[in-house]
Design an enzyme around this catalytic site. Structure first.
Site, PDB file in Angstrom:
ATOM      1  N   LYS A 115      -2.720   0.926  69.234  1.00 26.51           N
ATOM      2  CA  LYS A 115      -4.220   0.965  69.893  1.00 26.51           C
ATOM      3  C   LYS A 115      -5.041   1.000  68.736  1.00 26.51           C
ATOM      4  CE  LYS A 115      -6.628   3.612  73.302  1.00 26.51           C
ATOM      5  NZ  LYS A 115      -6.626   4.841  74.093  1.00 26.51           N
ATOM      6  N   CYS A 208     -13.601  -5.252  71.976  1.00 25.15           N
ATOM      7  CA  CYS A 208     -13.784  -4.200  72.794  1.00 25.15           C
ATOM      8  C   CYS A 208     -15.157  -4.481  73.655  1.00 25.15           C
ATOM      9  CB  CYS A 208     -13.511  -3.022  72.372  1.00 25.15           C
ATOM     10  SG  CYS A 208     -13.473  -1.488  73.442  1.00 25.15           S
ATOM     11  N   LYS A 246      -9.219 -10.564  66.676  1.00 22.23           N
ATOM     12  CA  LYS A 246      -9.238 -10.667  67.999  1.00 22.23           C
ATOM     13  C   LYS A 246     -10.492 -11.158  68.798  1.00 22.23           C
ATOM     14  CE  LYS A 246      -7.234  -7.855  71.748  1.00 22.23           C
ATOM     15  NZ  LYS A 246      -6.418  -6.717  72.390  1.00 22.23           N
TER      16      LYS A 246
END
Length: 439
Positions: A115, A208, A246
């Site tokens: 995480k 995110c 990402k």
């Protein structure tokens, strides 16, 4: 099984030789009998499992330290890192602490991405409930929304657990997912401290879609190509281990940030993170879900419903890697993978590895055995011996709509369904729609 094996070898040779002949090589000349027998054992084992009833309706692989004991080779090597199989725990709750990451390695996952961590975890405060699901008519979960933040655990705690995991599993791949604000010193400190813990690589979270963008982090950076490229240059100047960026899908053209990250020195791209979403509105309370004290915030959407969107984004990034970087960058596919055949689609479009996060939350860590077994089943059907035998094989078959029109005219084949818009009718609309469906 032995009788079935002997009878099936001839049948598989006949079927496969026909396929191979079209490629210009004979199955028997290329592959020894023992390899043929190994593939047949895998195929027959899968068939037997499927015939034994609902309790064993999926194929599963026997894994030792993540490596398939029999059947086609699932191992993947990229940037000097060898994974026993291409299935990687995606950053999120399944990689949130030592216990769950250990479980992932014990069950056989090819790698684990922890995480996301940052230097100051005190700024991270999660709420609950923080998930909401979309179900099909038969109550299967097809969509999943989360408003989860990055790790709320102290960085030092996470680093200690990284060290412990690498001591216990020195040959397994552990990736640190990292995120920071637009602060070069903070990024450099985070990279240095993570590298000291022994992790094998970095995944940079530019994606995110909730909470963190309020601090100009995550998706907020990933949507600004200039900032992303500058941050990637800081990271790659400091890091001595591989770096993947990402990507957020919440952008008009994913190739722009992907190209920027690769140009700034990243070894690869991970795509996609979750899609910004509102799961729904509760028609009894009239409040949006997931409801926290009667309110919510848009979150990240995942699970099987996002796979077509993820495949399109992965395809576009794979084209950039092929055309602009000589195929020498890596790609990790993410989005809606819950079966080995889902994974095969990402690999066929050029992905080197496939990440799973929501799938683990819904089905548990043993899912990896099913994923590996089903991927091997697919490989056996096509006589693929390794991931590289078919990785990217479907990528050349994308073209422009104008080219599709040209090819169909040139081929003069009979068209399926309606010839033009004038043929649609009101009464037969559903059947007419179905007449032009490919699958």
């Amino acid at each position: 099984m032995q009788h079935q094996l002997s009878a099936a070898i001839g049948q598989m040779h006949h079927q496969t030789c026909g396929v191979k002949a079209a490629r210009g090589s004979c199955f028997n000349a290329k592959h020894p009998v023992e390899a043929t027998r190994s593939r047949l054992r895998t195929a027959l084992a899968v068939r037997a499992v499927k015939q034994n009833g609902d309790s064993a309706h999926t194929s599963t692989a026997h894994l030792e330290n993540g490596k398939a004991v029999t059947g086609p080779d699932l191992s993947v090597t990229l940037n000097g890192l060898t994974l026993p199989n291409p299935f990687v725990i995606g950053s999120g709750p399944p990689g949130t602490n030592y216990a769950v990451m250990k479980k992932a390695f014990d069950e056989g996952w090819g790698g684990v991405i922890a995480k996301t961590v940052s230097i100051d975890s005190s700024k991270v405060v999660n709420v609950t409930p923080r998930y909401a699901k979309l179900q099909s008519k038969d109550r299967q979960v097809i969509g999943w929304e989360n408003i989860e933040l990055i790790s709320d655990r102290p960085l030092e705690t996470m680093l200690d657990e990284f060290k412990r995991l690498k001591n216990e599993y020195p040959d397994r791949i552990l990736i640190a997912s990292i995120m920071e604000e637009f602060d070069k010193g903070a990024w450099e400190e985070l990279i240095e401290r993570c590298e000291e813990s022994g992790v094998d690589g970095f995944e940079v979270n530019f994606s995110c879609p909730h909470g963190m963008p309020e601090r100009k982090m995550g998706m907020a950076m990933g949507q600004d190509t200039e900032i992303l490229q500058e941050v990637c240059s800081w990271i790659n100047a400091k890091a001595s281990i591989p770096v993947w960026a990402k990507m957020t899908p919440n952008i008009t053209d994913i190739t722009f940030p992907a190209r920027a990250a690769l140009s700034a020195g990243c070894e690869g791209i991970a795509a996609i993170n979750t899609i910004q979403s509102v799961m729904g509105v509760n028609l009894k309370t009239l409040r949006p879900e997931p409801s926290v004290e009667g309110y919510t915030t848009p979150g990240g959407y995942s699970s099987v419903a996002v796979k077509p969107i993820a495949l399109a984004k992965v395809m576009k990034v794979a084209q950039v890697i092929r055309d602009e970087f000589d195929g020498k960058k890596d790609l990790s596919g993410i989005g809606g993978v819950e079966s080995g055949r889902d994974a095969a689609e990402f690999l066929l479009l050029g992905a080197n590895t496939v990440q799973v996060c929501t799938g683990v939350m819904l089905h548990g860590y043993p899912l990896v055995k099913q994923l590996c077994g089903e991927l091997q089943e697919f490989m056996t059907e096509h006589d693929f011996q390794s991931i590289e035998d078919f990785r990217g094989a479907s990528l050349p078959y994308f073209t422009s709509h104008m080219e599709l029109v040209r090819m169909q005219k040139e081929n003069k084949a009979k068209r399926r369904g309606l010839a033009n818009d004038a043929e649609w009718s009101g009464d037969g609309f559903v059947k007419e729609s179905e007449s032009m469906v490919a699958n």
